[in-house]
Write a protein that holds these residues in place. Structure first.
Motif, PDB file in Angstrom:
ATOM      1  N   MET A   1       0.844  -1.189   0.000  1.00 49.05           N
ATOM      2  CA  MET A   1       0.000   0.000   0.000  1.00 49.05           C
ATOM      3  C   MET A   1       0.882   1.242   0.000  1.00 49.05           C
ATOM      4  SD  MET A   1      -2.873   1.111   2.732  1.00 49.05           S
ATOM      5  CE  MET A   1      -1.980   2.251   3.759  1.00 49.05           C
ATOM      6  N   THR A   2       0.653   2.114  -0.951  1.00 49.46           N
ATOM      7  CA  THR A   2       1.465   3.337  -0.998  1.00 49.46           C
ATOM      8  C   THR A   2       0.600   4.594  -1.004  1.00 49.46           C
ATOM      9  OG1 THR A   2       1.537   3.196  -3.411  1.00 49.46           O
ATOM     10  CG2 THR A   2       3.404   2.252  -2.198  1.00 49.46           C
ATOM     11  N   ASN A   3      -0.643   4.478  -0.579  1.00 49.95           N
ATOM     12  CA  ASN A   3      -1.500   5.664  -0.605  1.00 49.95           C
ATOM     13  C   ASN A   3      -1.533   6.383   0.742  1.00 49.95           C
ATOM     14  OD1 ASN A   3      -2.910   3.661   0.651  1.00 49.95           O
ATOM     15  ND2 ASN A   3      -4.868   4.093  -0.329  1.00 49.95           N
ATOM     16  N   PHE A   4      -0.636   6.043   1.658  1.00 48.29           N
ATOM     17  CA  PHE A   4      -0.544   6.764   2.929  1.00 48.29           C
ATOM     18  C   PHE A   4       0.225   8.065   2.724  1.00 48.29           C
ATOM     19  CE2 PHE A   4       3.463   4.537   2.708  1.00 48.29           C
ATOM     20  CZ  PHE A   4       4.363   5.454   3.219  1.00 48.29           C
ATOM     21  N   LYS A   5       0.071   8.979   3.662  1.00 47.31           N
ATOM     22  CA  LYS A   5       0.872  10.196   3.700  1.00 47.31           C
ATOM     23  C   LYS A   5       1.404  10.353   5.119  1.00 47.31           C
ATOM     24  CE  LYS A   5      -1.063  13.869   2.046  1.00 47.31           C
ATOM     25  NZ  LYS A   5      -2.021  14.911   1.596  1.00 47.31           N
ATOM     26  N   THR A   6       2.690  10.633   5.251  1.00 52.37           N
ATOM     27  CA  THR A   6       3.246  10.791   6.595  1.00 52.37           C
ATOM     28  C   THR A   6       2.572  11.948   7.322  1.00 52.37           C
ATOM     29  OG1 THR A   6       5.100  12.122   5.768  1.00 52.37           O
ATOM     30  CG2 THR A   6       5.494   9.741   6.078  1.00 52.37           C
ATOM     31  N   ALA A   7       2.180  12.989   6.587  1.00 50.65           N
ATOM     32  CA  ALA A   7       1.503  14.128   7.218  1.00 50.65           C
ATOM     33  C   ALA A   7       0.188  13.684   7.847  1.00 50.65           C
ATOM     34  CB  ALA A   7       1.266  15.233   6.192  1.00 50.65           C
ATOM     35  N   ASP A   8      -0.582  12.858   7.134  1.00 52.04           N
ATOM     36  CA  ASP A   8      -1.855  12.368   7.672  1.00 52.04           C
ATOM     37  C   ASP A   8      -1.620  11.459   8.883  1.00 52.04           C
ATOM     38  OD1 ASP A   8      -3.171  13.750   5.692  1.00 52.04           O
ATOM     39  OD2 ASP A   8      -3.555  11.975   4.443  1.00 52.04           O
ATOM     40  N   ILE A   9      -0.595  10.602   8.803  1.00 52.75           N
ATOM     41  CA  ILE A   9      -0.292   9.730   9.941  1.00 52.75           C
ATOM     42  C   ILE A   9       0.075  10.575  11.154  1.00 52.75           C
ATOM     43  CG2 ILE A   9       1.271   7.964  10.844  1.00 52.75           C
ATOM     44  CD1 ILE A   9       1.474   6.857   7.962  1.00 52.75           C
ATOM     45  N   CYS A  10       0.867  11.619  10.940  1.00 52.67           N
ATOM     46  CA  CYS A  10       1.227  12.513  12.048  1.00 52.67           C
ATOM     47  C   CYS A  10      -0.003  13.207  12.621  1.00 52.67           C
ATOM     48  CB  CYS A  10       2.261  13.546  11.595  1.00 52.67           C
ATOM     49  SG  CYS A  10       3.928  12.891  11.425  1.00 52.67           S
ATOM     50  N   ASP A  11      -0.928  13.607  11.757  1.00 58.76           N
ATOM     51  CA  ASP A  11      -2.158  14.238  12.238  1.00 58.76           C
ATOM     52  C   ASP A  11      -2.963  13.290  13.121  1.00 58.76           C
ATOM     53  OD1 ASP A  11      -1.514  16.493  10.802  1.00 58.76           O
ATOM     54  OD2 ASP A  11      -3.004  16.172   9.217  1.00 58.76           O
ATOM     55  N   ASP A  12      -3.050  12.032  12.704  1.00 60.72           N
ATOM     56  CA  ASP A  12      -3.877  11.053  13.410  1.00 60.72           C
ATOM     57  C   ASP A  12      -3.190  10.411  14.613  1.00 60.72           C
ATOM     58  OD1 ASP A  12      -5.839  11.549  11.525  1.00 60.72           O
ATOM     59  OD2 ASP A  12      -5.358   9.771  10.318  1.00 60.72           O
ATOM     60  N   TYR A  13      -1.850  10.349  14.577  1.00 59.18           N
ATOM     61  CA  TYR A  13      -1.111   9.613  15.608  1.00 59.18           C
ATOM     62  C   TYR A  13       0.065  10.407  16.156  1.00 59.18           C
ATOM     63  CZ  TYR A  13      -3.584   5.608  13.539  1.00 59.18           C
ATOM     64  OH  TYR A  13      -4.533   4.750  13.065  1.00 59.18           O
ATOM     65  N   ALA A  14      -0.081  11.714  16.292  1.00 60.04           N
ATOM     66  CA  ALA A  14       1.039  12.582  16.675  1.00 60.04           C
ATOM     67  C   ALA A  14       1.765  12.106  17.931  1.00 60.04           C
ATOM     68  CB  ALA A  14       0.564  14.018  16.854  1.00 60.04           C
ATOM     69  N   ASP A 150       7.470  13.948   2.314  1.00 61.71           N
ATOM     70  CA  ASP A 150       7.476  14.895   3.433  1.00 61.71           C
ATOM     71  C   ASP A 150       8.398  14.506   4.572  1.00 61.71           C
ATOM     72  OD1 ASP A 150       5.675  16.648   2.242  1.00 61.71           O
ATOM     73  OD2 ASP A 150       3.942  15.584   3.055  1.00 61.71           O
ATOM     74  N   GLY A 151       8.827  13.246   4.615  1.00 59.08           N
ATOM     75  CA  GLY A 151       9.713  12.854   5.691  1.00 59.08           C
ATOM     76  C   GLY A 151       9.611  11.399   6.055  1.00 59.08           C
ATOM     77  N   VAL A 152      10.192  11.084   7.209  1.00 57.26           N
ATOM     78  CA  VAL A 152      10.279   9.712   7.707  1.00 57.26           C
ATOM     79  C   VAL A 152       9.769   9.698   9.143  1.00 57.26           C
ATOM     80  CG1 VAL A 152      11.853   7.806   8.228  1.00 57.26           C
ATOM     81  CG2 VAL A 152      12.295   9.264   6.245  1.00 57.26           C
ATOM     82  N   ILE A 153       8.845   8.767   9.420  1.00 58.89           N
ATOM     83  CA  ILE A 153       8.321   8.618  10.770  1.00 58.89           C
ATOM     84  C   ILE A 153       8.391   7.157  11.195  1.00 58.89           C
ATOM     85  CG2 ILE A 153       6.846  10.660  10.669  1.00 58.89           C
ATOM     86  CD1 ILE A 153       4.478   8.826  10.121  1.00 58.89           C
ATOM     87  N   VAL A 154       8.463   6.954  12.505  1.00 61.99           N
ATOM     88  CA  VAL A 154       8.565   5.606  13.066  1.00 61.99           C
ATOM     89  C   VAL A 154       7.485   5.423  14.116  1.00 61.99           C
ATOM     90  CG1 VAL A 154      10.041   4.067  14.428  1.00 61.99           C
ATOM     91  CG2 VAL A 154      11.039   5.425  12.599  1.00 61.99           C
ATOM     92  N   ALA A 155       6.861   4.241  14.090  1.00 61.89           N
ATOM     93  CA  ALA A 155       5.819   3.899  15.065  1.00 61.89           C
ATOM     94  C   ALA A 155       6.095   2.517  15.629  1.00 61.89           C
ATOM     95  CB  ALA A 155       4.443   3.932  14.391  1.00 61.89           C
ATOM     96  N   LEU A 156       5.588   2.252  16.820  1.00 54.98           N
ATOM     97  CA  LEU A 156       5.784   0.951  17.454  1.00 54.98           C
ATOM     98  C   LEU A 156       5.017  -0.160  16.758  1.00 54.98           C
ATOM     99  CD1 LEU A 156       5.558   1.938  21.237  1.00 54.98           C
ATOM    100  CD2 LEU A 156       7.604   1.491  19.872  1.00 54.98           C
ATOM    101  N   GLU A 157       3.942   0.208  16.058  1.00 52.56           N
ATOM    102  CA  GLU A 157       3.126  -0.794  15.375  1.00 52.56           C
ATOM    103  C   GLU A 157       2.673  -0.280  14.018  1.00 52.56           C
ATOM    104  OE1 GLU A 157      -1.074   0.181  17.607  1.00 52.56           O
ATOM    105  OE2 GLU A 157       0.376  -1.119  18.581  1.00 52.56           O
ATOM    106  N   LYS A 158       2.104  -1.171  13.229  1.00 53.31           N
ATOM    107  CA  LYS A 158       1.607  -0.805  11.908  1.00 53.31           C
ATOM    108  C   LYS A 158       0.387   0.110  12.072  1.00 53.31           C
ATOM    109  CE  LYS A 158       0.393  -2.944   7.528  1.00 53.31           C
ATOM    110  NZ  LYS A 158       0.173  -4.221   6.835  1.00 53.31           N
ATOM    111  N   LEU A 159       0.427   1.268  11.422  1.00 58.07           N
ATOM    112  CA  LEU A 159      -0.646   2.263  11.571  1.00 58.07           C
ATOM    113  C   LEU A 159      -1.566   2.374  10.363  1.00 58.07           C
ATOM    114  CD1 LEU A 159       1.381   5.130  13.303  1.00 58.07           C
ATOM    115  CD2 LEU A 159      -0.065   3.407  14.374  1.00 58.07           C
ATOM    116  N   VAL A 160      -1.116   1.942   9.205  1.00 58.98           N
ATOM    117  CA  VAL A 160      -1.963   1.998   7.997  1.00 58.98           C
ATOM    118  C   VAL A 160      -1.907   0.671   7.265  1.00 58.98           C
ATOM    119  CG1 VAL A 160      -1.774   4.492   7.682  1.00 58.98           C
ATOM    120  CG2 VAL A 160      -0.146   2.992   6.548  1.00 58.98           C
TER     121      VAL A 160
END
Length: 160
Positions: A1-14, A150-160
């Motif tokens: 899946m490549t339709n994620f955006k790091t900006a949206d993930i940051c908005d939802d999971y800051a 927009d950048g690189v983000i890291v999370a403890l689990e799969k978010l999308v």
């Protein structure tokens, strides 16, 4: 899946993500990629990195802590070709690559500090599957990394 955006993930999971503060440049054909993190820590030596490329699970993102060295390249077109053939999502290198024109046409995500035409040493010194910190992020095997324009983000689990 490549339709994620790091900006949206940051908005939802800051509160649940770490944002990499290192200025990484994109070199591979894939500008947007994500996957489970596999780690390699080396310094101007890419033997363990090549071993990881040949053995980590399909869809992984290999994060290489090369200590920020710009004295030589840790990956060139041959190693990038291994990443493509093994269907890895991408590679993030706190260090340099070479053969950047060739890598630009390869179907894999590649982020690095820059380029250097000099190849690395081949002594096999370093560590795999270890945690480390660079770019204000704690990189840990098994966490998830998301990278896009927009950048690189890291999370403890799969978010999308």
């Amino acid at each position: 899946m490549t339709n994620f955006k790091t900006a949206d993930i940051c908005d939802d999971y800051a509160s649940e993500v770490q944002v990499c503060q290192l200025d990484l440049r994109s070199y591979g054909k894939k500008r947007r990629f994500f996957g489970k993190i596999e780690t390699v820590q080396v310094f101007e030596d890419n033997v363990l990195f090549e071993e990881a490329l040949e053995s980590v699970p399909e869809g992984s993102v290999i994060v290489v802590n090369g200590g920020g060295s710009t004295n030589c390249a840790l990956m060139g077109d041959r190693l990038a070709g291994i990443a493509v053939s093994r269907k890895l999502a991408g590679v993030i290198i706190n260090g340099c690559i070479r053969d950047s024109a060739d890598i630009a046409s390869m179907d894999v995500g590649v982020l690095a500090l820059g380029t250097n035409p000099l190849k690395s040493k081949k002594n096999g010194i370093g560590e795999r599957d270890v945690s480390f910190t660079f770019g204000n992020v704690h990189w840990k095997p098994g966490d998830y990394v998301y990278a896009d324009e927009d950048g690189v983000i890291v999370a403890l689990e799969k978010l999308v």
